[in-house]
Every structure is written in structure tokens, then in C-alpha cells.
Design a protein around this motif. Structure first.
Motif, short mmCIF file in Angstrom:
data_model
loop_
_atom_site.label_atom_id
_atom_site.label_comp_id
_atom_site.label_asym_id
_atom_site.label_seq_id
_atom_site.Cartn_x
_atom_site.Cartn_y
_atom_site.Cartn_z
N LEU A 30 0.82 -1.21 0.00
CA LEU A 30 0.00 0.00 0.00
C LEU A 30 0.86 1.26 0.00
O LEU A 30 0.53 2.26 -0.65
CB LEU A 30 -0.94 0.00 1.20
CG LEU A 30 -2.13 -0.99 1.13
CD1 LEU A 30 -2.87 -1.01 2.45
CD2 LEU A 30 -3.05 -0.65 -0.02
N SER A 31 1.96 1.22 0.72
CA SER A 31 2.87 2.37 0.74
C SER A 31 3.47 2.63 -0.64
O SER A 31 3.55 3.78 -1.10
CB SER A 31 3.99 2.16 1.75
OG SER A 31 3.48 2.08 3.06
N LEU A 41 1.23 6.65 -6.85
CA LEU A 41 0.10 7.52 -7.20
C LEU A 41 0.48 8.99 -7.05
O LEU A 41 0.21 9.81 -7.93
CB LEU A 41 -1.11 7.19 -6.32
CG LEU A 41 -2.34 8.06 -6.53
CD1 LEU A 41 -2.88 7.88 -7.94
CD2 LEU A 41 -3.41 7.72 -5.50
N TRP A 42 1.13 9.34 -5.94
CA TRP A 42 1.54 10.73 -5.72
C TRP A 42 2.58 11.16 -6.76
O TRP A 42 2.58 12.30 -7.21
CB TRP A 42 2.08 10.93 -4.30
CG TRP A 42 0.96 11.10 -3.33
CD1 TRP A 42 0.58 10.25 -2.35
CD2 TRP A 42 0.04 12.21 -3.26
NE1 TRP A 42 -0.50 10.73 -1.68
CE2 TRP A 42 -0.86 11.94 -2.22
CE3 TRP A 42 -0.10 13.38 -3.98
CZ2 TRP A 42 -1.88 12.81 -1.88
CZ3 TRP A 42 -1.13 14.25 -3.64
CH2 TRP A 42 -2.00 13.96 -2.60
N ALA A 49 2.18 1.71 -3.52
CA ALA A 49 1.09 2.18 -4.38
C ALA A 49 0.79 3.65 -4.12
O ALA A 49 0.57 4.43 -5.05
CB ALA A 49 -0.16 1.33 -4.16
N ASN A 50 0.80 4.05 -2.86
CA ASN A 50 0.55 5.44 -2.49
C ASN A 50 1.63 6.37 -3.08
O ASN A 50 1.32 7.41 -3.66
CB ASN A 50 0.49 5.57 -0.97
CG ASN A 50 0.08 6.95 -0.51
OD1 ASN A 50 -0.54 7.69 -1.26
ND2 ASN A 50 0.43 7.29 0.71
N LEU A 51 2.90 5.99 -2.90
CA LEU A 51 3.99 6.80 -3.44
C LEU A 51 3.93 6.88 -4.96
O LEU A 51 4.17 7.95 -5.53
CB LEU A 51 5.33 6.23 -3.00
CG LEU A 51 5.67 6.40 -1.51
CD1 LEU A 51 6.93 5.63 -1.17
CD2 LEU A 51 5.82 7.87 -1.17
#
Length: 152
Positions: free
Chosen positions: A12-13, A19-20, A15-17
Motif C-alpha cells: 500500500l505504501s 500515485l503521488w 502504491a501510495n507513493l
């Protein structure tokens, strides 16, 4: 079970990075063309920044131009594709010396006008030592680079 949770959190981390990063890269694109009148004190310096090229016209006196370029150019871009010296007076040329020390210059364009001041002689010597191609501009000449062209 805790190991599975760790893998999920790591995934998830990432994927989050990711996306940003996509959001940042989509919103922070530079314009196709920018013209900057650089504050160098008593003198002239302009930067024309295209999507794939940097053209510096004159560099003012002293080393203030280097700080001005650092404020405009990204930290990873240390190339001046074309440096143009309109005439060999101190308020246009002495800033070219620190530019040549800090940036890679691919082509240096100047007129055939000569001057006896030491900075001009030093500029010509640095261009020779660094093996920077020098083009003496004449009226009607065209300089092509990439998809762009400069008409003298």
C-alpha cells in the motif's frame, strides 16, 4: 499473520507513493517555451528555455548570472545548448566565465567584434581549452538545433 500484514502495508505504501508521483508529474510540467530576463545587476542576461533546450543570451557582469540560472533551471539540468554573446563589453560577457565553469556549453555564438579587455581574451582561451565549438554569427545565418531554429 503479522508477516502478511507487513507485506500488505509495504504494498500500500508503494502504491501510495506511485500515485503521488504520477499526480506530481502530471501537474508540474514545464511550459514548452519560457523566456527569462535574469537579474544580473548592471548588464544583460536572458535565458530562453524550451522543452529540450537552453539558450543563454549574454551573461551580465560578474557571477550573479550563475545564481539566477540556478533559480530557473532544474538541479539536474546543467547544460546550456547555445550561449550567445551579443558584443564583447564587460556588462555582457564577464558572467560567461562562471557560466562556462559551471555549465556544459554545447555551442558558443559571438560576432567577429574584437576587444582588448582581459576578460574577453580569457573567455576565448576558456572556450579553446574546453573545446567548445564557436560560431561567428553573420546576418541571415540560421542555427538549427533539434526542432528549433535561430535566425541571425
Amino acid at each position: 499473520m503479522p508477516r502478511v500484514v507487513s507485506y500488505i502495508l509495504i504494498g500500500l505504501s508503494i502504491a501510495n507513493l506511485t500515485l503521488w508521483w504520477f499526480i506530481w508529474s502530471a501537474t508540474s510540467q514545464e511550459p514548452d517555451l519560457g523566456i527569462y530576463f535574469l537579474s544580473v545587476g548592471q548588464g544583460d542576461a536572458q535565458l530562453i528555455r524550451g522543452s529540450r533546450s537552453n539558450i543563454l543570451i549574454d551573461a551580465g557582469p560578474g557571477s550573479r548570472v550563475v545564481n539566477a540560472l540556478d533559480n530557473v533551471l532544474p538541479v539536474y539540468d546543467r547544460t546550456i545548448d547555445i550561449a550567445i554573446l551579443t558584443h564583447p563589453n564587460l556588462d555582457h560577457l564577464s558572467g560567461m566565465l562562471p557560466v562556462l565553469e559551471r555549465y556544459g556549453v554545447r555551442l558558443f555564438v559571438m560576432t567577429g567584434a574584437e576587444h582588448t579587455i582581459a576578460e574577453y581574451q580569457k573567455l576565448k582561451e576558456i572556450l579553446r581549452v574546453l573545446n567548445v565549438p564557436v560560431l561567428y554569427a553573420i546576418r541571415g545565418q540560421r542555427i538549427s538545433f533539434g526542432e528549433n531554429e535561430i535566425a541571425i
